[in-house]
Enzyme design. Structure first.
Site, mmCIF file in Angstrom:
data_model
loop_
_atom_site.group_PDB
_atom_site.id
_atom_site.type_symbol
_atom_site.label_atom_id
_atom_site.label_comp_id
_atom_site.label_asym_id
_atom_site.label_seq_id
_atom_site.Cartn_x
_atom_site.Cartn_y
_atom_site.Cartn_z
ATOM 1 C CG HIS A 13 -9.233 5.184 2.289
ATOM 2 N ND1 HIS A 13 -8.833 3.871 1.976
ATOM 3 C CD2 HIS A 13 -7.959 5.652 2.285
ATOM 4 C CE1 HIS A 13 -7.667 3.652 2.029
ATOM 5 N NE2 HIS A 13 -6.952 4.916 2.344
ATOM 6 C CG HIS A 15 -4.091 7.715 4.997
ATOM 7 N ND1 HIS A 15 -3.751 6.679 5.680
ATOM 8 C CD2 HIS A 15 -4.641 7.350 3.826
ATOM 9 C CE1 HIS A 15 -4.016 5.735 5.066
ATOM 10 N NE2 HIS A 15 -4.571 6.178 3.687
ATOM 11 C CE LYS A 98 -6.850 -0.108 4.244
ATOM 12 N NZ LYS A 98 -6.319 1.147 4.186
ATOM 13 C CG HIS A 135 -3.220 -1.743 0.756
ATOM 14 N ND1 HIS A 135 -3.046 -0.194 0.776
ATOM 15 C CD2 HIS A 135 -2.379 -2.208 -0.052
ATOM 16 C CE1 HIS A 135 -2.329 -0.051 -0.227
ATOM 17 N NE2 HIS A 135 -1.696 -1.259 -0.768
ATOM 18 C CG HIS A 173 -6.400 2.766 -2.110
ATOM 19 N ND1 HIS A 173 -6.517 1.134 -2.124
ATOM 20 C CD2 HIS A 173 -6.099 2.775 -0.874
ATOM 21 C CE1 HIS A 173 -5.721 0.803 -1.237
ATOM 22 N NE2 HIS A 173 -5.402 1.712 -0.421
ATOM 23 C CG ASP A 246 -5.335 6.363 -0.158
ATOM 24 O OD1 ASP A 246 -5.163 6.499 0.921
ATOM 25 O OD2 ASP A 246 -4.728 5.908 -1.206
HETATM 26 C C1 NCD Z 1 -1.043 5.948 2.168
HETATM 27 C C2 NCD Z 1 -0.188 6.613 3.397
HETATM 28 O O1 NCD Z 1 0.566 7.479 3.128
HETATM 29 O O2 NCD Z 1 -0.557 6.436 4.637
HETATM 30 N N1 NCD Z 1 -0.446 6.101 0.988
HETATM 31 C C3 NCD Z 1 -0.892 6.013 -0.256
HETATM 32 O O3 NCD Z 1 -0.024 6.114 -1.355
HETATM 33 N N2 NCD Z 1 -2.082 5.747 -0.466
HETATM 34 C C4 NCD Z 1 -1.176 4.353 2.595
HETATM 35 C C5 NCD Z 1 -2.292 3.451 1.767
HETATM 36 O O4 NCD Z 1 -3.288 3.989 1.881
HETATM 37 O O5 NCD Z 1 -1.786 2.782 1.092
HETATM 38 ZN ZN ZN Z 2 -4.923 4.806 2.248
#
Ligand code: NCD
Ligand code: ZN
Length: 343
Positions: A13, A15, A98, A135, A173, A246
């Site tokens: 996971h 970003h 997702k 999520h 998460h 995450d």
């Molecule tokens: C994530 C993001 O910034 O894209 N932020 C976070 O606090 N984890 C989005 C997410 O996974 O909820």
């Molecule tokens: Zn995330």
């Protein structure tokens, strides 16, 4: 134990963002194995063409010699076409979809307003074995922000999994004892990712000597008893629990302000951070499963054939990394001496 050799860890996971931010943060994830890449871009990755183009941009941002394998995901909306999911999965364009409840987190405005709207898509996913990544938070303002995960599992995901008995699912998460119990009770078709920061911090970190925007993420940090439950789950050897950082970079200027963004950028320190937790729990012998085996098995993959060495040698990560075009991002545990180095 002075040294541990593991199959190259995966991140189930992450970003990676896009554009200049992608180019800035990609090197930090490039030493992982498989990367489950989140689709919450602006605009989100909803079509096969979006995903193919995004994968090319990721590959172009990967440093020379990186062997990371980006695995893309589809962003579910109220209008998702089940046949697009089926085609993309069959063609290997994406490996999962997702579910962001609308307005639950960063770039979730186009998310799902009610799971009943995506039932046809979920039926196809159950049929073809395509995992649903969740999520897991309700968004109703009357539900306390610290209760939103447990409420989602009880009200939404539990009944959904009871109805679609073939649907495979990852509680992304996981942050609570409720999530740990939920996943542990449902056996191999339901997994959970656990982040380094939810293993390191409880919600006191948000208010440690003042308001701490760099500890703000979603789902928000929870109580100490929840952190304990996450540590027990991660180090239990139960294959339902695996690493998903995450890692969610936001510029410092976007975090240190009124209405700052949610997200912790931990890609540079994730493996060393997990290793420190397993060491504290006397469970370094279970780090391999959590970092390199359980997630791969869930996605039907073998562990990576190449390896990394985790060495007991103190290491301090930089506090920030620069962003192309200006500004910088704060690094989770940057500036904190860690007991392990990763080679
Ligand atoms: C994530 C993001 O910034 O894209 N932020 C976070 O606090 N984890 C989005 C997410 O996974 O909820
Ligand atoms: Zn995330």
């Amino acid at each position: 134990m002075q040294e541990l050799v593991l199959p190259r860890p995966d991140d189930w996971h992450v970003h990676l963002r896009d554009g200049a931010a992608l180019r800035s943060v990609m090197p930090s994830s490039a030493r992982m194995g498989r990367l489950i890449v989140m689709p919450n871009l602006v605009p989100p990755v909803t079509s096969i063409d979006d995903a193919l183009a995004y994968r090319e941009r990721i590959q172009a941002a990967m440093p020379e010699g990186s062997t990371a394998e980006p695995l893309l995901t589809a962003y579910l909306t109220d209008r998702t076409d089940p046949e697009e999911l089926r085609r993309g999965y069959a063609q290997g364009v994406w490996v999962a979809a997702k579910l962001y409840p609308a307005k639950a987190t960063t770039n979730s405005d186009a998310g799902v307003t009610d799971v009943s709207r995506i039932l046809p898509a979920l039926r196809v996913m159950a049929e073809i074995g395509m995992p649903l990544l969740v999520h897991g938070e309700v968004t109703r303002s009357e539900v306390d922000v610290f209760d939103r995960e447990a409420t989602f599992l009880r009200e939404v995901l539990g009944p959904l999994l009871d109805e679609l008995t073939d649907l495979r699912c990852v509680v992304e998460h996981a942050t609570t004892r409720a999530a740990v119990d939920f996943v542990a009770a449902r056996g191999p078709r339901v997994g959970a990712t656990i982040t380094p920061h939810h293993l390191w911090w409880n919600r006191n970190a948000l208010f440690d000597g003042g308001l701490r925007p760099h500890a703000y993420c979603l789902p928000v940090l929870k109580r100490e008893e929840d952190r304990r439950a996450l540590r027990e789950a991660a180090t239990s050897g139960d294959a339902s629990f695996f690493a998903g950082t995450d890692s969610a970079p936001h510029a410092i200027s976007a975090k240190e302000k009124d209405c700052g963004c949610a997200g912790v950028f931990n890609a540079p320190t994730a493996v060393a951070g997990y290793a420190a937790v397993f060491d504290e729990e006397g469970a370094l012998h279970r780090l391999r499963g959590f970092l390199s085996e359980h997630g791969a098995a869930f996605y039907g993959l073998a562990p990576r054939a190449d390896t990394v060495r985790i060495v007991r040698r103190p290491w301090v990560a930089p506090e920030t990394i620069p962003l192309e075009g200006g500004g910088s991002v704060r690094v989770f545990l940057g500036g904190t001496p860690l007991p392990f180095s990763v080679e």
